[in-house]
Write a protein that holds these residues in place. Sequence first.
Motif, mmCIF file in Angstrom:
data_model
loop_
_atom_site.group_PDB
_atom_site.id
_atom_site.type_symbol
_atom_site.label_atom_id
_atom_site.label_comp_id
_atom_site.label_asym_id
_atom_site.label_seq_id
_atom_site.Cartn_x
_atom_site.Cartn_y
_atom_site.Cartn_z
ATOM 1 N N VAL A 37 0.847 -1.205 0.000
ATOM 2 C CA VAL A 37 0.000 0.000 0.000
ATOM 3 C C VAL A 37 0.875 1.245 0.000
ATOM 4 O O VAL A 37 0.653 2.183 -0.772
ATOM 5 C CB VAL A 37 -0.968 -0.010 1.209
ATOM 6 N N ALA A 38 1.904 1.257 0.842
ATOM 7 C CA ALA A 38 2.797 2.425 0.900
ATOM 8 C C ALA A 38 3.494 2.643 -0.438
ATOM 9 O O ALA A 38 3.640 3.782 -0.888
ATOM 10 C CB ALA A 38 3.824 2.245 2.013
ATOM 11 N N LEU A 39 3.911 1.558 -1.082
ATOM 12 C CA LEU A 39 4.593 1.685 -2.369
ATOM 13 C C LEU A 39 3.660 2.133 -3.487
ATOM 14 O O LEU A 39 4.113 2.689 -4.485
ATOM 15 C CB LEU A 39 5.250 0.353 -2.748
ATOM 16 N N VAL A 87 -1.898 1.756 -10.597
ATOM 17 C CA VAL A 87 -0.966 2.651 -11.262
ATOM 18 C C VAL A 87 -0.376 3.579 -10.215
ATOM 19 O O VAL A 87 -1.091 4.327 -9.552
ATOM 20 C CB VAL A 87 -1.675 3.467 -12.372
ATOM 21 N N VAL A 88 0.930 3.498 -10.067
ATOM 22 C CA VAL A 88 1.618 4.296 -9.056
ATOM 23 C C VAL A 88 1.901 5.681 -9.614
ATOM 24 O O VAL A 88 2.494 5.813 -10.686
ATOM 25 C CB VAL A 88 2.935 3.615 -8.622
ATOM 26 N N GLN A 89 1.469 6.689 -8.894
ATOM 27 C CA GLN A 89 1.763 8.067 -9.248
ATOM 28 C C GLN A 89 2.912 8.525 -8.357
ATOM 29 O O GLN A 89 2.786 8.500 -7.131
ATOM 30 C CB GLN A 89 0.541 8.964 -9.019
ATOM 31 N N GLY A 90 4.019 8.897 -8.967
ATOM 32 C CA GLY A 90 5.167 9.348 -8.196
ATOM 33 C C GLY A 90 4.842 10.584 -7.380
ATOM 34 O O GLY A 90 4.309 11.550 -7.896
ATOM 35 N N ASN A 91 5.102 10.518 -6.084
ATOM 36 C CA ASN A 91 4.931 11.663 -5.200
ATOM 37 C C ASN A 91 5.894 11.466 -4.033
ATOM 38 O O ASN A 91 6.513 10.402 -3.912
ATOM 39 C CB ASN A 91 3.470 11.814 -4.745
ATOM 40 N N PRO A 92 6.064 12.447 -3.192
ATOM 41 C CA PRO A 92 7.035 12.316 -2.094
ATOM 42 C C PRO A 92 6.780 11.126 -1.175
ATOM 43 O O PRO A 92 7.715 10.489 -0.709
ATOM 44 C CB PRO A 92 6.887 13.640 -1.329
ATOM 45 N N ARG A 93 5.503 10.787 -0.933
ATOM 46 C CA ARG A 93 5.205 9.633 -0.078
ATOM 47 C C ARG A 93 5.676 8.333 -0.707
ATOM 48 O O ARG A 93 6.198 7.456 -0.028
ATOM 49 C CB ARG A 93 3.702 9.553 0.204
ATOM 50 N N VAL A 94 5.494 8.196 -2.018
ATOM 51 C CA VAL A 94 5.923 6.977 -2.718
ATOM 52 C C VAL A 94 7.444 6.883 -2.704
ATOM 53 O O VAL A 94 8.000 5.818 -2.429
ATOM 54 C CB VAL A 94 5.374 6.945 -4.162
ATOM 55 N N TYR A 150 9.221 -10.840 -3.033
ATOM 56 C CA TYR A 150 8.059 -10.259 -3.699
ATOM 57 C C TYR A 150 8.080 -8.739 -3.573
ATOM 58 O O TYR A 150 7.829 -8.019 -4.548
ATOM 59 C CB TYR A 150 6.766 -10.836 -3.118
ATOM 60 N N THR A 151 8.397 -8.241 -2.385
ATOM 61 C CA THR A 151 8.482 -6.797 -2.180
ATOM 62 C C THR A 151 9.565 -6.197 -3.067
ATOM 63 O O THR A 151 9.374 -5.137 -3.669
ATOM 64 C CB THR A 151 8.762 -6.475 -0.698
ATOM 65 N N LEU A 152 10.687 -6.873 -3.187
ATOM 66 C CA LEU A 152 11.776 -6.405 -4.049
ATOM 67 C C LEU A 152 11.319 -6.346 -5.503
ATOM 68 O O LEU A 152 11.647 -5.395 -6.218
ATOM 69 C CB LEU A 152 12.994 -7.315 -3.890
ATOM 70 N N GLN A 153 10.539 -7.339 -5.940
ATOM 71 C CA GLN A 153 10.007 -7.334 -7.300
ATOM 72 C C GLN A 153 9.098 -6.131 -7.532
ATOM 73 O O GLN A 153 9.197 -5.458 -8.559
ATOM 74 C CB GLN A 153 9.188 -8.604 -7.551
ATOM 75 N N VAL A 154 8.208 -5.866 -6.586
ATOM 76 C CA VAL A 154 7.278 -4.738 -6.716
ATOM 77 C C VAL A 154 8.050 -3.423 -6.770
ATOM 78 O O VAL A 154 7.745 -2.542 -7.570
ATOM 79 C CB VAL A 154 6.260 -4.729 -5.553
ATOM 80 N N ILE A 155 9.081 -3.289 -5.940
ATOM 81 C CA ILE A 155 9.887 -2.064 -5.945
ATOM 82 C C ILE A 155 10.585 -1.899 -7.287
ATOM 83 O O ILE A 155 10.617 -0.803 -7.857
ATOM 84 C CB ILE A 155 10.916 -2.096 -4.798
ATOM 85 N N ALA A 156 11.137 -2.979 -7.825
ATOM 86 C CA ALA A 156 11.829 -2.901 -9.113
ATOM 87 C C ALA A 156 10.867 -2.476 -10.220
ATOM 88 O O ALA A 156 11.195 -1.617 -11.050
ATOM 89 C CB ALA A 156 12.468 -4.248 -9.447
ATOM 90 N N ILE A 157 9.673 -3.044 -10.229
ATOM 91 C CA ILE A 157 8.673 -2.682 -11.243
ATOM 92 C C ILE A 157 8.262 -1.221 -11.082
ATOM 93 O O ILE A 157 8.159 -0.480 -12.061
ATOM 94 C CB ILE A 157 7.450 -3.619 -11.138
ATOM 95 N N GLY A 177 8.848 1.896 -13.678
ATOM 96 C CA GLY A 177 7.770 2.752 -14.151
ATOM 97 C C GLY A 177 8.026 4.216 -13.892
ATOM 98 O O GLY A 177 7.724 5.074 -14.726
ATOM 99 N N LEU A 178 8.572 4.534 -12.716
ATOM 100 C CA LEU A 178 8.881 5.933 -12.390
ATOM 101 C C LEU A 178 9.995 6.460 -13.274
ATOM 102 O O LEU A 178 9.987 7.607 -13.653
ATOM 103 C CB LEU A 178 9.263 6.057 -10.919
ATOM 104 N N LYS A 179 10.950 5.594 -13.598
ATOM 105 C CA LYS A 179 12.036 6.013 -14.472
ATOM 106 C C LYS A 179 11.483 6.404 -15.839
ATOM 107 O O LYS A 179 11.924 7.370 -16.430
ATOM 108 C CB LYS A 179 13.045 4.865 -14.627
ATOM 109 N N GLY A 180 10.451 5.685 -16.296
ATOM 110 C CA GLY A 180 9.827 5.985 -17.588
ATOM 111 C C GLY A 180 9.126 7.327 -17.601
ATOM 112 O O GLY A 180 9.014 7.963 -18.630
ATOM 113 N N GLU A 181 8.652 7.797 -16.427
ATOM 114 C CA GLU A 181 7.976 9.094 -16.367
ATOM 115 C C GLU A 181 8.954 10.238 -16.602
ATOM 116 O O GLU A 181 8.596 11.263 -17.142
ATOM 117 C CB GLU A 181 7.341 9.292 -14.987
ATOM 118 N N ASP A 182 10.206 10.067 -16.165
ATOM 119 C CA ASP A 182 11.189 11.145 -16.278
ATOM 120 C C ASP A 182 11.698 11.313 -17.701
ATOM 121 O O ASP A 182 12.244 12.349 -18.035
ATOM 122 C CB ASP A 182 12.369 10.870 -15.351
ATOM 123 N N GLU A 183 11.565 10.299 -18.520
ATOM 124 C CA GLU A 183 12.132 10.354 -19.867
ATOM 125 C C GLU A 183 11.262 11.117 -20.822
ATOM 126 O O GLU A 183 10.133 11.360 -20.688
ATOM 127 C CB GLU A 183 12.352 8.937 -20.401
#
Length: 107
Positions: A32-34, A53-60, A90-97, A101-107
Amino acid sequence: MERTLDYKGRWRNHTVAFRVSDEESKLLNDLVALSGLTKQDYITRRLLCRDVVVQGNPRVYKALKNQMVAIYEELKRLEALSPDNDELLYTLQVIAITLDGLKGEDE
């Protein structure tokens, strides 16, 4: 009692409750936090097979950082990963994904 509508104007008057183990609770709270969503929104989306869909923000970003620190500390503690670390993997997998995704937003 005053009616409280959600952000889409729906009145949510049904309660769904279930029990989880300590490990499942920790994993759920981490996910949930991620996600950056509320626990209610996260669980509802997952139960209804909708994309989270994760929206990048300071909490994330803070949740990602905290999870990476926890994983780093756990990996330092372990000499080799064992099958007992399914939640960690599993948590590591979710973080990597999520990071991908966040890296793709910056490009």
